[in-house]
Design a protein around this motif. Structure first.
Motif, mmCIF file in Angstrom:
data_model
loop_
_atom_site.group_PDB
_atom_site.id
_atom_site.type_symbol
_atom_site.label_atom_id
_atom_site.label_comp_id
_atom_site.label_asym_id
_atom_site.label_seq_id
_atom_site.Cartn_x
_atom_site.Cartn_y
_atom_site.Cartn_z
ATOM 1 N N GLU A 1 3.077 -2.964 11.148
ATOM 2 C CA GLU A 1 1.715 -2.865 11.690
ATOM 3 C C GLU A 1 0.778 -2.285 10.636
ATOM 4 O O GLU A 1 -0.345 -2.758 10.453
ATOM 5 C CB GLU A 1 1.715 -1.998 12.943
ATOM 6 N N LYS A 2 1.250 -1.274 9.927
ATOM 7 C CA LYS A 2 0.451 -0.659 8.865
ATOM 8 C C LYS A 2 0.127 -1.688 7.777
ATOM 9 O O LYS A 2 -1.012 -1.783 7.322
ATOM 10 C CB LYS A 2 1.208 0.527 8.266
ATOM 11 N N ALA A 3 1.114 -2.481 7.394
ATOM 12 C CA ALA A 3 0.898 -3.511 6.370
ATOM 13 C C ALA A 3 -0.104 -4.559 6.848
ATOM 14 O O ALA A 3 -0.960 -5.007 6.067
ATOM 15 C CB ALA A 3 2.221 -4.171 6.002
ATOM 16 N N GLU A 4 -0.032 -4.938 8.119
ATOM 17 C CA GLU A 4 -0.977 -5.918 8.667
ATOM 18 C C GLU A 4 -2.398 -5.354 8.680
ATOM 19 O O GLU A 4 -3.345 -6.046 8.310
ATOM 20 C CB GLU A 4 -0.565 -6.342 10.078
ATOM 21 N N GLY B 1 3.306 5.189 -1.866
ATOM 22 C CA GLY B 1 3.705 5.869 -0.635
ATOM 23 C C GLY B 1 3.690 7.373 -0.773
ATOM 24 O O GLY B 1 2.941 7.935 -1.563
ATOM 25 N N GLY B 2 4.521 8.016 0.004
ATOM 26 C CA GLY B 2 4.557 9.471 -0.012
ATOM 27 C C GLY B 2 3.299 10.050 0.602
ATOM 28 O O GLY B 2 2.861 9.624 1.659
ATOM 29 N N ALA B 3 2.714 11.026 -0.086
ATOM 30 C CA ALA B 3 1.531 11.705 0.426
ATOM 31 C C ALA B 3 0.236 10.948 0.126
ATOM 32 O O ALA B 3 -0.842 11.396 0.493
ATOM 33 C CB ALA B 3 1.448 13.113 -0.157
ATOM 34 N N ASN B 4 0.331 9.806 -0.544
ATOM 35 C CA ASN B 4 -0.869 9.033 -0.885
ATOM 36 C C ASN B 4 -1.565 8.507 0.366
ATOM 37 O O ASN B 4 -0.942 8.326 1.412
ATOM 38 C CB ASN B 4 -0.510 7.840 -1.774
ATOM 39 N N TRP B 5 -2.858 8.228 0.232
ATOM 40 C CA TRP B 5 -3.592 7.575 1.296
ATOM 41 C C TRP B 5 -3.140 6.122 1.350
ATOM 42 O O TRP B 5 -2.539 5.612 0.397
ATOM 43 C CB TRP B 5 -5.089 7.724 1.046
ATOM 44 N N ASP B 6 -3.429 5.416 2.445
ATOM 45 C CA ASP B 6 -2.850 4.095 2.684
ATOM 46 C C ASP B 6 -3.590 2.933 2.025
ATOM 47 O O ASP B 6 -2.963 1.964 1.599
ATOM 48 C CB ASP B 6 -2.764 3.835 4.192
#
Length: 99
Positions: free
Chosen positions: A18-21, A51-56
């Motif tokens: 869902e995040k990728a979409e 990933g990790g603590a990065n923003w999306d």
């Protein structure tokens, strides 16, 4: 003077698919503003790949000056894309630099 407009978002979705979409939809909608909003000199947008603590998702765009950035902000196509972005994001961070 050129304004470099940097924006990052954290998505509300926790499911990876869902995040990728949502990230793909954001990239398509915001990237689609190029050629529609004349004030955009350049624009790059896409999901974080580390990933990790990065923003999306992040956006980097260039505008001739603050007036051009202001016109972009209220352009109907940007407002429409922004409505989708707001519907799938939990947090937003923005910085505008003179370069």
């Amino acid at each position: 003077m050129t304004i470099l407009h940097l924006v990052s978002w954290k998505l509300t979705a926790t499911d990876p698919a869902e995040k990728a979409e949502h990230a793909a939809q954001m990239a398509a909608r915001l990237g689609g503003l190029v050629g529609v909003v004349d004030e955009i000199q350049s624009l790059r947008v896409g999901p974080d790949v580390v990933g990790g603590a990065n923003w999306d998702v992040a956006l980097v765009a260039e505008f001739a000056d603050e007036a051009a950035l202001a016109r972009y902000q209220v352009h109907p196509a940007h407002v429409e894309a922004g409505a989708y972005v707001k519907s799938v994001t939990a947090e937003r961070m923005a910085v505008d630099l003179v370069v």
